[in-house]
Design an enzyme around this catalytic site. Structure first.
Site, PDB file in Angstrom:
ATOM      1  N   ASP A  20      46.644  31.027  93.865  1.00  0.00           N
ATOM      2  CA  ASP A  20      45.727  30.847  92.568  1.00  0.00           C
ATOM      3  C   ASP A  20      46.663  31.483  91.473  1.00  0.00           C
ATOM      4  O   ASP A  20      47.788  32.166  91.631  1.00  0.00           O
ATOM      5  CB  ASP A  20      44.570  31.871  92.519  1.00  0.00           C
ATOM      6  CG  ASP A  20      43.509  31.483  91.380  1.00  0.00           C
ATOM      7  OD1 ASP A  20      43.763  30.287  90.626  1.00  0.00           O
ATOM      8  OD2 ASP A  20      42.579  32.002  91.117  1.00  0.00           O
ATOM      9  N   GLY A  23      47.955  28.134  86.575  1.00  0.00           N
ATOM     10  CA  GLY A  23      47.511  27.864  85.133  1.00  0.00           C
ATOM     11  C   GLY A  23      48.082  29.129  84.025  1.00  0.00           C
ATOM     12  O   GLY A  23      48.737  28.824  82.857  1.00  0.00           O
ATOM     13  N   TRP A  25      49.916  31.671  84.895  1.00  0.00           N
ATOM     14  CA  TRP A  25      51.378  31.542  84.889  1.00  0.00           C
ATOM     15  C   TRP A  25      52.040  31.202  83.644  1.00  0.00           C
ATOM     16  O   TRP A  25      52.906  31.278  82.754  1.00  0.00           O
ATOM     17  CB  TRP A  25      51.978  31.361  86.238  1.00  0.00           C
ATOM     18  CG  TRP A  25      53.557  31.509  86.191  1.00  0.00           C
ATOM     19  CD1 TRP A  25      54.242  32.787  86.752  1.00  0.00           C
ATOM     20  CD2 TRP A  25      54.371  30.703  85.988  1.00  0.00           C
ATOM     21  NE1 TRP A  25      55.479  32.485  86.783  1.00  0.00           N
ATOM     22  CE2 TRP A  25      55.736  31.190  86.086  1.00  0.00           C
ATOM     23  CE3 TRP A  25      54.686  29.317  85.233  1.00  0.00           C
ATOM     24  CZ2 TRP A  25      56.980  30.629  86.119  1.00  0.00           C
ATOM     25  CZ3 TRP A  25      55.857  28.531  85.052  1.00  0.00           C
ATOM     26  CH2 TRP A  25      56.795  29.293  85.319  1.00  0.00           C
ATOM     27  N   ASN A  68      37.716  21.202  92.529  1.00  0.00           N
ATOM     28  CA  ASN A  68      38.886  21.229  91.624  1.00  0.00           C
ATOM     29  C   ASN A  68      38.778  19.581  90.965  1.00  0.00           C
ATOM     30  O   ASN A  68      39.639  19.620  89.979  1.00  0.00           O
ATOM     31  CB  ASN A  68      40.117  21.464  92.220  1.00  0.00           C
ATOM     32  CG  ASN A  68      40.411  23.000  92.550  1.00  0.00           C
ATOM     33  OD1 ASN A  68      41.091  23.260  93.443  1.00  0.00           O
ATOM     34  ND2 ASN A  68      39.863  23.875  91.788  1.00  0.00           N
ATOM     35  N   TRP A  69      37.709  18.636  91.393  1.00  0.00           N
ATOM     36  CA  TRP A  69      37.883  17.474  90.879  1.00  0.00           C
ATOM     37  C   TRP A  69      37.324  17.765  89.428  1.00  0.00           C
ATOM     38  O   TRP A  69      37.177  16.923  88.511  1.00  0.00           O
ATOM     39  CB  TRP A  69      36.619  16.563  91.563  1.00  0.00           C
ATOM     40  CG  TRP A  69      37.300  16.190  92.795  1.00  0.00           C
ATOM     41  CD1 TRP A  69      36.977  16.613  94.044  1.00  0.00           C
ATOM     42  CD2 TRP A  69      38.371  15.190  93.169  1.00  0.00           C
ATOM     43  NE1 TRP A  69      37.816  15.933  95.141  1.00  0.00           N
ATOM     44  CE2 TRP A  69      38.383  15.066  94.359  1.00  0.00           C
ATOM     45  CE3 TRP A  69      39.083  14.362  92.135  1.00  0.00           C
ATOM     46  CZ2 TRP A  69      39.359  14.020  95.110  1.00  0.00           C
ATOM     47  CZ3 TRP A  69      39.931  13.439  92.897  1.00  0.00           C
ATOM     48  CH2 TRP A  69      40.100  13.247  94.293  1.00  0.00           C
ATOM     49  N   ARG A 188      44.487  36.170  98.326  1.00  0.00           N
ATOM     50  CA  ARG A 188      44.460  35.460  97.108  1.00  0.00           C
ATOM     51  C   ARG A 188      45.335  35.923  96.222  1.00  0.00           C
ATOM     52  O   ARG A 188      45.365  37.268  95.917  1.00  0.00           O
ATOM     53  CB  ARG A 188      42.877  35.627  96.687  1.00  0.00           C
ATOM     54  CG  ARG A 188      42.831  34.817  95.501  1.00  0.00           C
ATOM     55  CD  ARG A 188      41.284  34.333  94.914  1.00  0.00           C
ATOM     56  NE  ARG A 188      41.101  33.589  94.051  1.00  0.00           N
ATOM     57  CZ  ARG A 188      40.167  32.634  93.748  1.00  0.00           C
ATOM     58  NH1 ARG A 188      39.543  32.737  94.734  1.00  0.00           N
ATOM     59  NH2 ARG A 188      40.168  31.762  92.882  1.00  0.00           N
ATOM     60  N   ARG A 194      37.805  36.669  94.653  1.00  0.00           N
ATOM     61  CA  ARG A 194      36.712  35.692  95.213  1.00  0.00           C
ATOM     62  C   ARG A 194      36.986  34.841  96.251  1.00  0.00           C
ATOM     63  O   ARG A 194      38.536  34.408  95.988  1.00  0.00           O
ATOM     64  CB  ARG A 194      35.861  35.172  94.045  1.00  0.00           C
ATOM     65  CG  ARG A 194      36.782  34.346  93.453  1.00  0.00           C
ATOM     66  CD  ARG A 194      35.852  33.662  92.111  1.00  0.00           C
ATOM     67  NE  ARG A 194      36.488  33.149  91.202  1.00  0.00           N
ATOM     68  CZ  ARG A 194      37.111  33.567  90.174  1.00  0.00           C
ATOM     69  NH1 ARG A 194      36.781  34.858  89.849  1.00  0.00           N
ATOM     70  NH2 ARG A 194      37.942  33.026  89.195  1.00  0.00           N
ATOM     71  N   LEU A 195      36.295  34.381  96.960  1.00  0.00           N
ATOM     72  CA  LEU A 195      36.770  33.321  98.062  1.00  0.00           C
ATOM     73  C   LEU A 195      36.571  31.785  97.626  1.00  0.00           C
ATOM     74  O   LEU A 195      37.356  31.095  98.145  1.00  0.00           O
ATOM     75  CB  LEU A 195      35.755  33.482  99.312  1.00  0.00           C
ATOM     76  CG  LEU A 195      36.296  34.677 100.032  1.00  0.00           C
ATOM     77  CD1 LEU A 195      35.237  34.903 101.331  1.00  0.00           C
ATOM     78  CD2 LEU A 195      37.740  34.821 100.571  1.00  0.00           C
ATOM     79  N   GLU A 207      40.560  39.991 107.105  1.00  0.00           N
ATOM     80  CA  GLU A 207      40.929  41.242 106.234  1.00  0.00           C
ATOM     81  C   GLU A 207      41.389  40.384 104.758  1.00  0.00           C
ATOM     82  O   GLU A 207      42.000  39.414 104.971  1.00  0.00           O
ATOM     83  CB  GLU A 207      42.013  42.012 106.513  1.00  0.00           C
ATOM     84  CG  GLU A 207      41.866  42.925 107.735  1.00  0.00           C
ATOM     85  CD  GLU A 207      40.752  43.681 107.356  1.00  0.00           C
ATOM     86  OE1 GLU A 207      40.754  44.316 106.365  1.00  0.00           O
ATOM     87  OE2 GLU A 207      40.021  44.138 108.296  1.00  0.00           O
TER      88      GLU A 207
HETATM   89  C1  IPE Z   1      40.343  27.944  94.346  1.00  0.00           C
HETATM   90  O1  IPE Z   1      41.098  28.348  93.069  1.00  0.00           O
HETATM   91  C2  IPE Z   1      40.917  26.758  94.902  1.00  0.00           C
HETATM   92  C3  IPE Z   1      42.516  26.660  95.100  1.00  0.00           C
HETATM   93  C4  IPE Z   1      43.498  27.746  95.119  1.00  0.00           C
HETATM   94  C5  IPE Z   1      42.841  25.413  95.704  1.00  0.00           C
HETATM   95  P1  IPE Z   1      40.471  28.128  91.718  1.00  0.00           P
HETATM   96  O2  IPE Z   1      41.186  28.682  90.756  1.00  0.00           O
HETATM   97  O3  IPE Z   1      39.993  26.658  91.568  1.00  0.00           O
HETATM   98  O4  IPE Z   1      39.005  28.980  91.878  1.00  0.00           O
HETATM   99  P2  IPE Z   1      37.986  29.609  90.827  1.00  0.00           P
HETATM  100  O5  IPE Z   1      37.283  28.264  90.095  1.00  0.00           O
HETATM  101  O6  IPE Z   1      38.767  30.367  89.865  1.00  0.00           O
HETATM  102  O7  IPE Z   1      36.895  30.397  91.472  1.00  0.00           O
HETATM  103  C1  IPE Z   2      45.885  27.266  91.555  1.00  0.00           C
HETATM  104  O1  IPE Z   2      46.172  27.737  90.084  1.00  0.00           O
HETATM  105  C2  IPE Z   2      45.958  25.991  91.579  1.00  0.00           C
HETATM  106  C3  IPE Z   2      44.721  25.155  92.058  1.00  0.00           C
HETATM  107  C4  IPE Z   2      43.557  25.555  92.163  1.00  0.00           C
HETATM  108  C5  IPE Z   2      44.954  23.827  92.423  1.00  0.00           C
HETATM  109  P1  IPE Z   2      44.906  27.612  88.966  1.00  0.00           P
HETATM  110  O2  IPE Z   2      45.185  26.188  88.233  1.00  0.00           O
HETATM  111  O3  IPE Z   2      43.665  27.626  89.523  1.00  0.00           O
HETATM  112  O4  IPE Z   2      45.538  28.683  87.893  1.00  0.00           O
HETATM  113  P2  IPE Z   2      44.451  29.582  86.920  1.00  0.00           P
HETATM  114  O5  IPE Z   2      43.662  30.114  87.858  1.00  0.00           O
HETATM  115  O6  IPE Z   2      43.862  28.609  85.912  1.00  0.00           O
HETATM  116  O7  IPE Z   2      45.462  30.631  86.515  1.00  0.00           O
HETATM  117 MG    MG Z   3      42.328  29.327  89.397  1.00  0.00          MG
END
Ligand code: IPE
Ligand code: IPE
Ligand code: MG
Length: 252
Positions: A20, A23, A25, A68-69, A188, A194-195, A207
């Site tokens: 995670d 975005g 970054w 993520n869709w 994470r 969060r999961l 853990e």
């Molecule tokens: C979780 O990250 C999914 C992946 C890392 C592929 P998200 O960025 O989608 O999770 P939320 O929406 O912040 O909980």
């Molecule tokens: C993880 O980075 C990539 C995926 C969820 C596919 P994010 O795109 O969720 O990055 P943030 O959480 O917006 O910084």
């Molecule tokens: Mg994210």
């Protein structure tokens, strides 16, 4: 040689990573989000190599969640293109390292240009035994649980399964992770705690290590730090620890 009781020797067999922060970054550098995803994809192989070198046996990477869709179509399309590129770039070398590919998630809904090479990688690496690399793609733990429940219900309706005989092992055998050990450690990145629908049932006793590092900056050293944190943890599985006080009575 390190004694088995030495925390430094405690290496998790199965590590799951919620990758995670791509975005954020990018946003902090005034770059488009996709640039963060690209840098994250470039970094991935370093973490896989480091996990293999440290004696981890299985790594599950959360690459794309079923939720993520909901992101803009260009971002989703860009993520899939990067996934295909990363696979093509590293497949040969990972196969040489005897890595077995596996996926969890609903691959059927993925576009052909990514689904087909992944399925080919899974098939061609089937006999590799050194390391399992599990890609969670279009994965959601709740969706996986629903699919498992439907499959059990179908067998019960057909009369081939006695509902009273269902145990956790029966249900676990219908999850997409069947045959894999439960994750010992879930990492994470990006500081989020969060999961996000990742391996909810399998992680019952995992853990959890939250790394403050955004995924594009998460390399070998950050993995080492997470493994060191894991090695220092005491796992209980419901038992008491060495210096645990008796539990307070429920009415206290
Ligand atoms: C979780 O990250 C999914 C992946 C890392 C592929 P998200 O960025 O989608 O999770 P939320 O929406 O912040 O909980
Ligand atoms: C993880 O980075 C990539 C995926 C969820 C596919 P994010 O795109 O969720 O990055 P943030 O959480 O917006 O910084
Ligand atoms: Mg994210």
């Amino acid at each position: 040689m390190t004694a088995p009781s030495d925390p430094a020797s405690r290496v998790p067999a199965h590590v799951g990573i919620i990758m995670d922060g791509n975005g954020r970054w990018a946003e902090r550098r005034g770059l488009p989000r996709l640039e963060g995803h690209r840098r994250g994809a470039e970094r991935l192989i370093e973490v896989v190599d480091a996990a293999i070198d440290r004696g981890v046996r299985c790594l599950t990477l959360y690459a794309f969640s079923a939720e993520n869709w909901r992101r803009p179509a260009e971002e989703v399309g860009g993520l899939f293109k990067l996934g295909e590129w990363v696979l093509r770039l590293h497949l040969h070398r990972l196969s040489k390292r005897k890595v077995r590919f596996r996926t969890i998630g609903d691959l059927g809904a993925m576009p052909d240009f990514i689904r087909v090479p992944i399925q080919e990688a899974v098939a061609s690496s089937r006999d590799n035994t050194a390391f399992d690399l599990v890609i969670a793609l279009n994965y959601g733990s709740r969706q996986e649980t629903v699919r498992a429940a439907k499959s059990l219900a179908a067998d019960a309706a057909a009369g081939t399964l006695d509902p009273a005989s269902i145990t956790w092992e029966t249900l676990a055998g219908r999850l997409e992770t069947a045959g894999l050990p439960d994750p010992d450690l879930i990492i994470r990145t990006s500081g989020e705690c969060r999961l996000s629908n990742f391996l909810l049932l399998q992680a019952a006793y995992a853990e959890i290590v939250i790394s403050p590092t955004f995924w594009p900056d998460f390399g070998k050293e950050a993995l080492e730090a997470a493994l060191a944190e894991y090695a220092g943890r005491e796992r209980r599985f419901g038992m008491t620890g060495g210096q645990v006080r008796p539990a307070a009575s429920p009415s206290a």
